[in-house]
Design an enzyme around this catalytic site. Structure first.
Site, mmCIF file in Angstrom:
data_model
loop_
_atom_site.group_PDB
_atom_site.id
_atom_site.type_symbol
_atom_site.label_atom_id
_atom_site.label_comp_id
_atom_site.label_asym_id
_atom_site.label_seq_id
_atom_site.Cartn_x
_atom_site.Cartn_y
_atom_site.Cartn_z
ATOM 1 C CG LEU A 70 113.687 -56.653 5.569
ATOM 2 C CD1 LEU A 70 113.071 -55.689 4.563
ATOM 3 C CD2 LEU A 70 112.881 -57.950 5.636
ATOM 4 C CD GLN A 127 116.424 -52.421 1.799
ATOM 5 O OE1 GLN A 127 115.256 -52.253 1.484
ATOM 6 N NE2 GLN A 127 117.253 -53.207 1.133
ATOM 7 C CB CYS A 128 112.792 -51.980 8.277
ATOM 8 S SG CYS A 128 112.084 -52.880 6.880
ATOM 9 C CB THR A 129 112.506 -47.279 11.072
ATOM 10 O OG1 THR A 129 112.672 -46.440 9.930
ATOM 11 C CG2 THR A 129 112.873 -46.487 12.311
#
Length: 863
Positions: free
Chosen positions: A711, A714-716
């Site tokens: 996660l 995947q996130c910025t």
């Protein structure tokens, strides 16, 4: 509240003189023969549109210039307001304030009016030649209605309130108005105050307009929308002790008598024209004025179209009737009269004064014994300059008759208006004109002692005048609302709509930049710029807010996400309300937020669509929807001027890169890491020295970067301060590019200079810089070391994003090419088309052919 303004001694003296002339009444004697003439000064009436246009012109064109500019104004008759009273109570109002129709009447004196058409901006010279030419081609000077008197004057806008307070007001009035007044009156300043030869005097309508001129000093608070101003209506002033008076014995002429009327010599020095002439002669007089106006209407002069403020009335007698010929006041018209006509003529001026008390000057203005006891009423302000003109220019002296022309109405003439033969002048019975018997002053009465302490004033700025024992002076500063000497103020903010205030406040900072710092700033290009923001997340919101600060008003957002509860704290266009109910679409919510922030002048739209990405396959069933998204995105890119690429993943930047290169659009790319950021501009379509794109540093094609990622991967995940830094850099880079003639094709600066220039006015060369400074290809920054680099990367011939083979294949196959790139099992499809597969193979072969170094062959040499 009006700020406290300092006044010098000369202003106080002028005020005392002004008040003494206005307020002096006759002595205990009831005779008016030796009364000092009283005047009603002009009052200014500037419409809000005048100040708004003046403020706009100051902000956009004049900037720091404080030189006076030419403007125009108008004045006409007083206004009459009739208040109908339906009450039957006789005590509800005094009988003196009611007429026979049970209506009260009030009068508003004629005022000098100014509106948005008063500003003839094309007459001003400014340093910004290009801007001046652009603006003057769109400007027209509007002529007022010919029922008005057209006046010309100057307005001076001071940059600071302190200069307004400390400026010598009388010095400015004499500096900018006295010379024109003296020229109109035939006094030559260059000849030490000597009068010119009347037979060779050069006079035109523009010169005579100095007799009704004005001057205004003002300060514009463009931020608070407040105006501090002070109008003056200059008149030549006799020296102290030589006030202009009514004649002790009225002048006589061959036209004194009329059948059934008394001699003029038996009339008071001020009486109604109806009493002196009778109704029939007034009708003929008005016919003469009408014929004069028709003649002026057919003239091509800019000045002659308006109502004449002064004219000469010449009686013409025949065997059957007496008529009047009216001529516009000028030395030539007077000089062309015969000697007999000069004796019989009467001078007249349009009197804009309220006729509140003129009813007492009609036929019944005598007491029970038949003696004249009417108190003379004040007359119009322009009479003072008319008397000065008659005395100084025409050289007349003694007692003369002057008509204070006060008709009931002045009607506008059209191009088809005929002469007076077909006009009904029944309104002459309501004429309130006055006949004045004036004792003209001597020429020397206008000469003031030239004291040494006054030789620094503008009245003696001409060197030859400083040696003369006398000088001339003018006065006429308007009194404020409290009837005291001082400026007036107006607050325009309550009159402006919130949207107008918002737009002006947004543009104020930018327009002030043009005053001194960046005179070449192209605000028109920025305000008309169409910007496409691909991504409405943290970067998209920050970029949009910064663009607002630069005056950009046309936005299009593209995003397929919805506002979540984690967004508002990082993405400054959203709030918690946008998160409710599953969240609003980001693109739509961002577009709406811009309108709420900057007002309805903002044009912003949001489109919800998904950008196809390599490595993210879609089914045949989804193909039609994906194709529609592609067509829409290509159209949005074609319609935009600048594209900001602000998406989260690497592969989502691929298709916009291809499309922007295919359409030759300026593309600004911004990306964030944990503690570093990148801002870069993609190169254009020039063949030589083209700059690289986001993918030119890679030797592999983009693919799904979210596969097999946790996660946090995947996130910025980025430090909160980076988005604001990167967004600001991206917008500033765009603005610099737009001010370069090459736009997206502008070359990057050499490496030796890209780290040394900090001021926006410091440039290394015309090709590598714009008026705002350098334009690097890339800006890479880190907040670990708080440093930045500006490397330059040329375009890679095998790039999978911007190379010619990729772009050409996209143009030829369009959606089929996109489908293959996205649905291919690996990245080999793009690599094969770009030539990257062959490039890597050639590189591997070259590596195999390389000879390995033998440490024994180095003979101990160190490199």
């Amino acid at each position: 509240a009006i700020p406290q303004v300092q006044y010098n001694v000369t202003q106080s003296i002028n005020y005392i003189i002004n008040q003494s002339i206005m307020s002096s009444s006759t002595s205990t004697s009831t005779s008016t023969s030796s009364s000092i003439i009283k005047y009603v000064p002009f009052q200014s009436k500037a419409d809000p549109s005048f100040w708004m246009k003046l403020g706009e012109y100051k902000l956009n064109t004049l900037r720091l210039t404080q030189d006076p500019i030419d403007i125009q104004g108008t004045f006409t008759l007083h206004s009459t307001i009739v208040h109908r009273d339906t009450s039957t109570d006789s005590t509800s109002a005094s009988s003196a304030s009611k007429n026979k129709n049970n209506a009260s009447v009030s009068y508003i004196p004629g005022r000098m009016r100014f509106d948005q058409d008063s500003i003839a901006m094309k007459n001003v010279e400014v340093e910004d030649t290009a801007a001046t030419e652009t603006e003057t081609t769109n400007l027209t000077t509007t002529r007022p209605g010919n029922e008005n008197v057209l006046t010309h004057g100057k307005i001076q806008i001071l940059n600071t309130i302190e200069s307004f307070k400390t400026t010598n007001k009388n010095e400015l009035l004499n500096k900018y108005c006295l010379g024109n007044l003296l020229k109109a009156c035939g006094v030559d300043l260059l000849s030490a105050g000597a009068e010119t030869d009347m037979n060779t005097a050069d006079e035109d309508s523009a010169t005579l307009h100095a007799l009704t001129s004005f001057y205004c000093l003002c300060h514009l608070d463009l931020k608070a929308h407040k105006v501090l101003y002070w109008f003056a209506f200059p008149v030549l002033t006799p020296s102290p002790g030589h006030s202009i008076r009514y004649a002790s014995s009225p002048s006589s002429s061959s036209s004194e008598k009329e059948e059934g009327s008394s001699s003029l010599s038996s009339l008071p020095a001020q009486c109604s024209l109806k009493r002196a002439w009778g109704h029939d002669r007034i009708v003929e007089f008005q016919k003469g004025i009408h014929d004069l106006r028709v003649g002026l209407q057919r003239s091509s002069s800019n000045y002659s179209n308006s109502f004449p403020p002064f004219f000469i009335v010449v009686p013409t007698k025949t065997d059957t009737a007496e008529t009047f010929k009216c001529l516009q006041l000028s030395f030539q018209n007077y000089d062309n009269l015969s000697e007999q006509e000069k004796k019989e003529c009467t001078f007249a001026f349009l009197d804009a004064t309220s006729n509140t008390n003129t009813t007492s000057l009609n036929e019944n203005d005598t007491d029970d014994n038949g003696n004249d006891n009417a108190e003379p009423v004040p007359v119009g302000w322009t009479l003072r300059n008319l008397i000065a003109y008659i005395t100084l220019k025409l050289g007349l002296n003694g007692a003369i008759s002057i008509i204070s022309y006060r008709p009931s109405v002045i009607r506008r003439l059209n191009n088809n208006t005929t002469t007076s033969d077909t006009i009904d002048f029944g309104g002459a019975k309501h004429d309130s004109s006055l006949l004045l018997q004036v004792q003209l002053p001597n020429k020397d009465d206008y000469k003031w002692p030239n004291k040494k302490e006054n030789q620094s004033t503008a009245a003696t700025t001409t060197t030859t005048l400083t040696t003369t024992p006398y000088k001339y002076t003018c006065m006429g500063w308007e009194l404020n609302a409290r009837s005291k000497p001082g400026p007036r103020s107006v607050n325009l903010a309550p009159l402006l709509s919130p949207s107008h205030l918002a737009q002006q406040a947004t543009d104020l900072n930018l327009k002030l930049m043009k005053w001194r710092m960046i005179p070449n700033l192209d605000l028109d290009t920025l305000s008309n710029l169409r910007v496409l923001l691909l991504g409405a997340g943290t970067l998209g919101c920050s970029v949009a807010r910064t663009l607002l600060g630069w005056g950009v008003r046309n936005f299009v957002f593209v995003d397929n996400g919805k506002v979540s509860y984690s967004n508002p704290v990082r993405q400054n266009l959203f709030n918690l309300v946008d998160c409710e109910g599953g969240g609003k679409d980001k693109a739509v919510a961002a577009a709406d937020a811009l309108k709420q922030i900057a007002g309805p002048s903002i044009e912003s739209k949001g489109y919800v669509l998904t950008i196809p990405m390599p490595g993210h396959a879609f089914s045949e069933k989804e193909a039609e929807g994906v194709k529609n998204d592609v067509v829409l995105m290509q159209r949005l890119i074609d319609e935009s001027d600048v594209v900001f690429l602000l998406t989260d993943t690497r592969e989502s930047r691929w298709l916009p890169t291809v499309m922007a290169r295919a359409s030759n659009k300026m593309l600004i790319n911004a990306a964030l890491g944990l503690d570093s950021w990148l801002v870069m501009r993609h190169g254009g379509n020039i063949a030589d020295a083209r700059l690289g794109c986001y993918f030119c540093n890679d030797v592999v094609a983009p693919e799904n970067s979210t596969k097999n990622r946790t996660l946090d991967q995947q996130c910025t995940v980025t430090r909160p301060g980076l988005a604001a830094i990167a967004s600001s850099m991206a917008v500033e880079l765009m603005v610099s590019l737009l001010h370069h003639e090459g736009k997206q094709n502008a070359p990057a600066p050499p490496a030796a200079t890209s780290m040394s220039s900090y001021s926006p006015t410091v440039t290394t060369g015309e090709k590598e810089s714009s008026p705002l400074g350098l334009m690097p290809h890339q800006i890479r920054g880190s907040i670990v070391t708080y440093t930045m680099m500006t490397p330059t990367v040329p375009a890679f011939r095998c790039c999978t994003g911007c190379s010619d083979p990729i772009v050409n294949t996209y143009k030829e196959e369009f959606f089929d090419f996109i489908r293959k790139a996205c649905c291919h099992t690996d990245a080999s499809y793009l690599e094969d088309i770009a030539g990257l597969t062959k490039f890597r193979a050639d590189a591997a072969t070259m590596m195999e052919d390389c000879v390995d170094w033998d440490e024994a062959d180095s003979d101990g040499d160190e490199f």
